[in-house]
Design a protein around this motif. Sequence first.
Motif, PDB file in Angstrom:
ATOM      1  N   CYS A 151      17.400 -32.124 -32.737  1.00  0.00           N
ATOM      2  CA  CYS A 151      18.038 -33.516 -33.122  1.00  0.00           C
ATOM      3  C   CYS A 151      19.185 -33.382 -31.975  1.00  0.00           C
ATOM      4  CB  CYS A 151      18.519 -33.930 -34.152  1.00  0.00           C
ATOM      5  SG  CYS A 151      17.271 -34.275 -35.595  1.00  0.00           S
ATOM      6  N   ARG A 152      19.781 -32.267 -31.937  1.00  0.00           N
ATOM      7  CA  ARG A 152      20.966 -32.249 -30.681  1.00  0.00           C
ATOM      8  C   ARG A 152      20.142 -32.136 -29.438  1.00  0.00           C
ATOM      9  NH1 ARG A 152      23.046 -28.553 -34.567  1.00  0.00           N
ATOM     10  NH2 ARG A 152      22.254 -26.923 -33.477  1.00  0.00           N
ATOM     11  N   GLN A 153      19.058 -31.659 -29.273  1.00  0.00           N
ATOM     12  CA  GLN A 153      18.355 -31.427 -27.815  1.00  0.00           C
ATOM     13  C   GLN A 153      17.818 -32.954 -27.522  1.00  0.00           C
ATOM     14  OE1 GLN A 153      15.184 -28.608 -28.090  1.00  0.00           O
ATOM     15  NE2 GLN A 153      16.722 -26.836 -27.827  1.00  0.00           N
ATOM     16  N   ALA A 190      21.336 -34.896 -36.796  1.00  0.00           N
ATOM     17  CA  ALA A 190      21.737 -33.527 -36.503  1.00  0.00           C
ATOM     18  C   ALA A 190      22.869 -33.038 -37.554  1.00  0.00           C
ATOM     19  CB  ALA A 190      22.362 -33.065 -35.038  1.00  0.00           C
ATOM     20  N   GLU A 191      23.761 -33.741 -37.666  1.00  0.00           N
ATOM     21  CA  GLU A 191      24.699 -33.539 -38.749  1.00  0.00           C
ATOM     22  C   GLU A 191      24.141 -33.666 -39.961  1.00  0.00           C
ATOM     23  OE1 GLU A 191      27.933 -36.566 -38.153  1.00  0.00           O
ATOM     24  OE2 GLU A 191      28.211 -35.624 -36.096  1.00  0.00           O
ATOM     25  N   THR A 249      22.760 -37.703 -33.044  1.00  0.00           N
ATOM     26  CA  THR A 249      23.729 -36.716 -33.338  1.00  0.00           C
ATOM     27  C   THR A 249      24.273 -37.003 -34.912  1.00  0.00           C
ATOM     28  OG1 THR A 249      24.783 -36.856 -31.208  1.00  0.00           O
ATOM     29  CG2 THR A 249      26.335 -36.357 -32.919  1.00  0.00           C
ATOM     30  N   ARG A 271      21.814 -41.256 -28.580  1.00  0.00           N
ATOM     31  CA  ARG A 271      22.615 -40.459 -28.643  1.00  0.00           C
ATOM     32  C   ARG A 271      23.398 -40.275 -30.065  1.00  0.00           C
ATOM     33  NH1 ARG A 271      25.868 -37.619 -23.775  1.00  0.00           N
ATOM     34  NH2 ARG A 271      23.781 -38.187 -23.318  1.00  0.00           N
TER      35      ARG A 271
END
Length: 76
Positions: free
Chosen positions: A14-16, A32-33, A29, A25
């Motif tokens: 997810c960060r990628q 990812a969290e 983000t 974004r």
Amino acid sequence: MTARVEFASRAALCRQLAILEPANRAIWTAEAEYWLRLSDGVDHGETGTPVPLGTLAALRARIARGLSNPASAGLA
């Protein structure tokens, strides 16, 4: 232990995607969290809602192809 590694891998993907898709974004983000919190909660039995393994494969495929969100690509 396997669940922790898988959740951490999903967070990394997810960060990628957040880097590859600047328009989305904030969404990537947040995802990812979410996965990072799940990986931290595995030891406490707080695994949350199960997610199909196909989701991880789809994220990997998108990163491998370097694709952005089709909706945001149409706006450019």
